[in-house]
Design a protein around this motif. Structure first.
Motif, PDB file in Angstrom:
ATOM      1  N   ASN A 187      -7.276  15.980 -17.992  1.00 22.94           N
ATOM      2  CA  ASN A 187      -8.571  15.962 -17.299  1.00 22.94           C
ATOM      3  C   ASN A 187      -8.540  15.150 -16.008  1.00 22.94           C
ATOM      4  N   LYS A 188      -7.403  15.172 -15.337  1.00 24.67           N
ATOM      5  CA  LYS A 188      -7.280  14.522 -14.028  1.00 24.67           C
ATOM      6  C   LYS A 188      -6.465  15.425 -13.117  1.00 24.67           C
ATOM      7  N   THR A 189      -6.715  15.336 -11.820  1.00 23.93           N
ATOM      8  CA  THR A 189      -5.835  16.021 -10.881  1.00 23.93           C
ATOM      9  C   THR A 189      -4.507  15.276 -10.850  1.00 23.93           C
ATOM     10  N   THR A 190      -3.506  15.927 -10.284  1.00 27.46           N
ATOM     11  CA  THR A 190      -2.205  15.276 -10.151  1.00 27.46           C
ATOM     12  C   THR A 190      -2.323  13.999  -9.323  1.00 27.46           C
ATOM     13  N   GLU A 191      -3.079  14.060  -8.240  1.00 21.33           N
ATOM     14  CA  GLU A 191      -3.244  12.887  -7.380  1.00 21.33           C
ATOM     15  C   GLU A 191      -3.936  11.755  -8.122  1.00 21.33           C
ATOM     16  N   GLU A 192      -4.938  12.082  -8.916  1.00 21.72           N
ATOM     17  CA  GLU A 192      -5.636  11.059  -9.705  1.00 21.72           C
ATOM     18  C   GLU A 192      -4.702  10.435 -10.744  1.00 21.72           C
ATOM     19  N   SER A 193      -3.884  11.266 -11.367  1.00 18.90           N
ATOM     20  CA  SER A 193      -2.931  10.757 -12.354  1.00 18.90           C
ATOM     21  C   SER A 193      -1.939   9.801 -11.714  1.00 18.90           C
ATOM     22  N   MET A 194      -1.425  10.187 -10.563  1.00 20.95           N
ATOM     23  CA  MET A 194      -0.441   9.343  -9.888  1.00 20.95           C
ATOM     24  C   MET A 194      -1.054   8.022  -9.443  1.00 20.95           C
ATOM     25  N   ALA A 195      -2.281   8.065  -8.962  1.00 27.30           N
ATOM     26  CA  ALA A 195      -2.956   6.829  -8.550  1.00 27.30           C
ATOM     27  C   ALA A 195      -3.126   5.886  -9.734  1.00 27.30           C
ATOM     28  N   ALA A 196      -3.406   6.446 -10.916  1.00 29.56           N
ATOM     29  CA  ALA A 196      -3.580   5.617 -12.101  1.00 29.56           C
ATOM     30  C   ALA A 196      -2.239   5.082 -12.628  1.00 29.56           C
ATOM     31  N   LEU A 197      -1.180   5.887 -12.471  1.00 25.08           N
ATOM     32  CA  LEU A 197       0.119   5.494 -13.008  1.00 25.08           C
ATOM     33  C   LEU A 197       0.838   4.452 -12.151  1.00 25.08           C
ATOM     34  N   LYS A 198       0.612   4.476 -10.846  1.00 23.19           N
ATOM     35  CA  LYS A 198       1.380   3.602  -9.953  1.00 23.19           C
ATOM     36  C   LYS A 198       1.341   2.130 -10.370  1.00 23.19           C
ATOM     37  N   PRO A 199       0.164   1.498 -10.524  1.00 24.10           N
ATOM     38  CA  PRO A 199       0.179   0.078 -10.890  1.00 24.10           C
ATOM     39  C   PRO A 199       0.773  -0.167 -12.269  1.00 24.10           C
ATOM     40  N   LEU A 200       0.631   0.795 -13.170  1.00 26.63           N
ATOM     41  CA  LEU A 200       1.182   0.633 -14.511  1.00 26.63           C
ATOM     42  C   LEU A 200       2.709   0.635 -14.468  1.00 26.63           C
ATOM     43  N   ILE A 201       3.279   1.551 -13.700  1.00 23.46           N
ATOM     44  CA  ILE A 201       4.738   1.629 -13.593  1.00 23.46           C
ATOM     45  C   ILE A 201       5.294   0.410 -12.882  1.00 23.46           C
ATOM     46  N   LEU A 202       4.654  -0.005 -11.803  1.00 25.90           N
ATOM     47  CA  LEU A 202       5.118  -1.197 -11.083  1.00 25.90           C
ATOM     48  C   LEU A 202       5.102  -2.421 -11.996  1.00 25.90           C
ATOM     49  N   ASN A 203       4.079  -2.529 -12.816  1.00 31.46           N
ATOM     50  CA  ASN A 203       3.992  -3.654 -13.748  1.00 31.46           C
ATOM     51  C   ASN A 203       5.086  -3.569 -14.815  1.00 31.46           C
ATOM     52  N   LEU A 204       5.340  -2.380 -15.323  1.00 37.82           N
ATOM     53  CA  LEU A 204       6.390  -2.209 -16.331  1.00 37.82           C
ATOM     54  C   LEU A 204       7.755  -2.563 -15.754  1.00 37.82           C
ATOM     55  N   LYS A 205       8.017  -2.174 -14.518  1.00 39.81           N
ATOM     56  CA  LYS A 205       9.306  -2.480 -13.915  1.00 39.81           C
ATOM     57  C   LYS A 205       9.461  -3.971 -13.648  1.00 39.81           C
ATOM     58  N   GLU A 206       8.363  -4.655 -13.378  1.00 41.83           N
ATOM     59  CA  GLU A 206       8.412  -6.114 -13.252  1.00 41.83           C
ATOM     60  C   GLU A 206       8.828  -6.762 -14.569  1.00 41.83           C
ATOM     61  N   GLN A 207       8.499  -6.088 -15.678  1.00 41.17           N
ATOM     62  CA  GLN A 207       8.865  -6.585 -17.008  1.00 41.17           C
ATOM     63  C   GLN A 207      10.223  -6.036 -17.474  1.00 41.17           C
ATOM     64  N   ASN A 208      10.899  -5.307 -16.590  1.00 35.09           N
ATOM     65  CA  ASN A 208      12.208  -4.709 -16.896  1.00 35.09           C
ATOM     66  C   ASN A 208      12.148  -3.709 -18.042  1.00 35.09           C
ATOM     67  N   VAL A 209      11.037  -3.003 -18.167  1.00 44.85           N
ATOM     68  CA  VAL A 209      10.902  -1.950 -19.167  1.00 44.85           C
ATOM     69  C   VAL A 209      11.494  -0.658 -18.604  1.00 44.85           C
ATOM     70  N   PHE A 210      12.272   0.036 -19.412  1.00 45.25           N
ATOM     71  CA  PHE A 210      12.837   1.320 -18.990  1.00 45.25           C
ATOM     72  C   PHE A 210      11.711   2.339 -18.925  1.00 45.25           C
ATOM     73  N   VAL A 211      11.597   3.019 -17.783  1.00 46.05           N
ATOM     74  CA  VAL A 211      10.520   3.989 -17.591  1.00 46.05           C
ATOM     75  C   VAL A 211      11.097   5.359 -17.276  1.00 46.05           C
ATOM     76  N   ARG A 212      10.668   6.314 -18.063  1.00 44.89           N
ATOM     77  CA  ARG A 212      11.047   7.714 -17.883  1.00 44.89           C
ATOM     78  C   ARG A 212       9.815   8.478 -17.387  1.00 44.89           C
ATOM     79  N   ALA A 213       9.959   9.207 -16.305  1.00 41.60           N
ATOM     80  CA  ALA A 213       8.850  10.012 -15.785  1.00 41.60           C
ATOM     81  C   ALA A 213       9.093  11.473 -16.121  1.00 41.60           C
ATOM     82  N   CYS A 214       8.188  12.060 -16.880  1.00 41.86           N
ATOM     83  CA  CYS A 214       8.297  13.461 -17.285  1.00 41.86           C
ATOM     84  C   CYS A 214       7.467  14.319 -16.329  1.00 41.86           C
ATOM     85  N   ILE A 215       8.122  15.245 -15.661  1.00 40.05           N
ATOM     86  CA  ILE A 215       7.489  16.071 -14.642  1.00 40.05           C
ATOM     87  C   ILE A 215       7.237  17.460 -15.225  1.00 40.05           C
ATOM     88  N   SER A 216       5.992  17.745 -15.574  1.00 39.35           N
ATOM     89  CA  SER A 216       5.647  19.049 -16.150  1.00 39.35           C
ATOM     90  C   SER A 216       5.414  20.089 -15.057  1.00 39.35           C
TER      91      SER A 216
END
Length: 299
Positions: A113-142
């Motif tokens: 229930n989000k556009t691709t742009e809305e999804s990416m805007a929501a994911l950006k700070p979450l991914i940046l925070n995870l990488k600061e914690q050295n969490v392995f992040v996999r991005a699945c591109i449908s």
């Protein structure tokens, strides 16, 4: 010149992607037996479960239990669609997380229930925070090749979306032919471009076998330099939000093909089929893949 790598990695997605669309609820103990058997077969990377609302995907309501009771072997992913899912996954002890987004706006809207742009805007700070914690992040591109609602997706759109994830520091891109419409020429061309654009990021191909071209598409991706492939034991799975998306390519068929071409995976084919035997009684979706059928007939 037809060239092949010596080794390839299979990422087993059966416990999550394979079961999420199963109408019959599978008990946690049966999922755990399945996971254990897959590990025994030599699977080193696996998508275990997803931290999503049980309202939308009841099959994944036992995510915490699955993570807690799975033996820690290799890399184990859990799918996390949003901040709530990420928090729950980390609290449960997950160490490698997967996020997802569709290249196609229509698919993304149907899915979350989000556009691709809305999804990416929501994911950006979450991914940046995870990488600061050295969490392995996999991005699945449908819908990296085709969308069930919009048709063909341009390679440039897929590459642009992947570039955003790479810029944010993700460790892996899993690029999916969500409805199984890609052909080998398209597979080779897109993955060659992705491999050239992002040589330092783990690149994984995710094919569905809707039109029986998944193995051919994997062979084409191998030629383009890809050595990582998502697959689902028994060919189970499919996206509940993508009409016509039948099962994932079967792990046992991929392993058989790769081994016969001299590409090693470290997976024992007989033990893999034994793992499928453990889950088959608990699912309503048919398990009728080539190598598993041959195994059953020879047993």
């Amino acid at each position: 010149m037809f060239s092949l790598p010596k080794n390839a990695t299979i990422i087993e997605v059966g416990p999550r992607d394979g079961l999420q669309n199963e109408g019959k609820l599978v008990k946690a103990e049966d999922k755990l037996q399945f996971i254990t058997a897959l590990q025994k077969a030599g699977i080193q990377e696996m998508e275990l479960t997803s931290f999503v609302s049980p309202k939308w995907v009841p099959q994944m309501a036992d995510a915490r239990e699955i993570v807690a009771q799975t033996k820690k072997v290799g890399r184990q992913f859990v799918l996390t669609p949003n901040e709530r899912g990420i928090t729950a996954a980390l609290e449960a002890g997950a160490q490698s997380l997967a996020v997802f987004v569709g290249v196609s706006n229509s698919f993304n809207k149907k899915n979350i229930n989000k556009t691709t742009e809305e999804s990416m805007a929501a994911l950006k700070p979450l991914i940046l925070n995870l990488k600061e914690q050295n969490v392995f992040v996999r991005a699945c591109i449908s819908t990296a090749f085709y969308c069930p609602f919009e048709g063909a997706v341009s390679p440039e759109a897929t590459i642009a979306l992947c570039r955003q994830f790479v810029d944010w520091g993700v460790d892996e891109l899993s690029v999916a032919d969500t409805i199984g419409m890609a052909n080998p020429k398209e597979s080779y061309e897109l993955f060659a471009k992705l491999h050239e654009a992002f040589p330092n990021v783990l690149m994984t191909a995710h094919f569905h076998d809707t039109r029986r071209m998944a193995l051919a598409n994997i062979t084409a991706a191998l030629q383009a330099g890809v050595t990582r492939f998502d697959a689902s034991a028994g060919g189970l799975g499919g996206c509940p939000f993508a009409p016509g998306a039948t099962g994932n390519v079967a792990t046992e068929d991929v392993v058989n093909m790769l081994h016969r071409m001299g590409v090693q995976t470290g997976i024992d084919l007989d033990l893999l089929c034994q793992a499928i035997e453990k889950i088959e009684p608990h699912v309503t979706n048919p398990v009728a893949t080539g190598m598993y059928t041959l195994y059953k007939n020879q047993a």
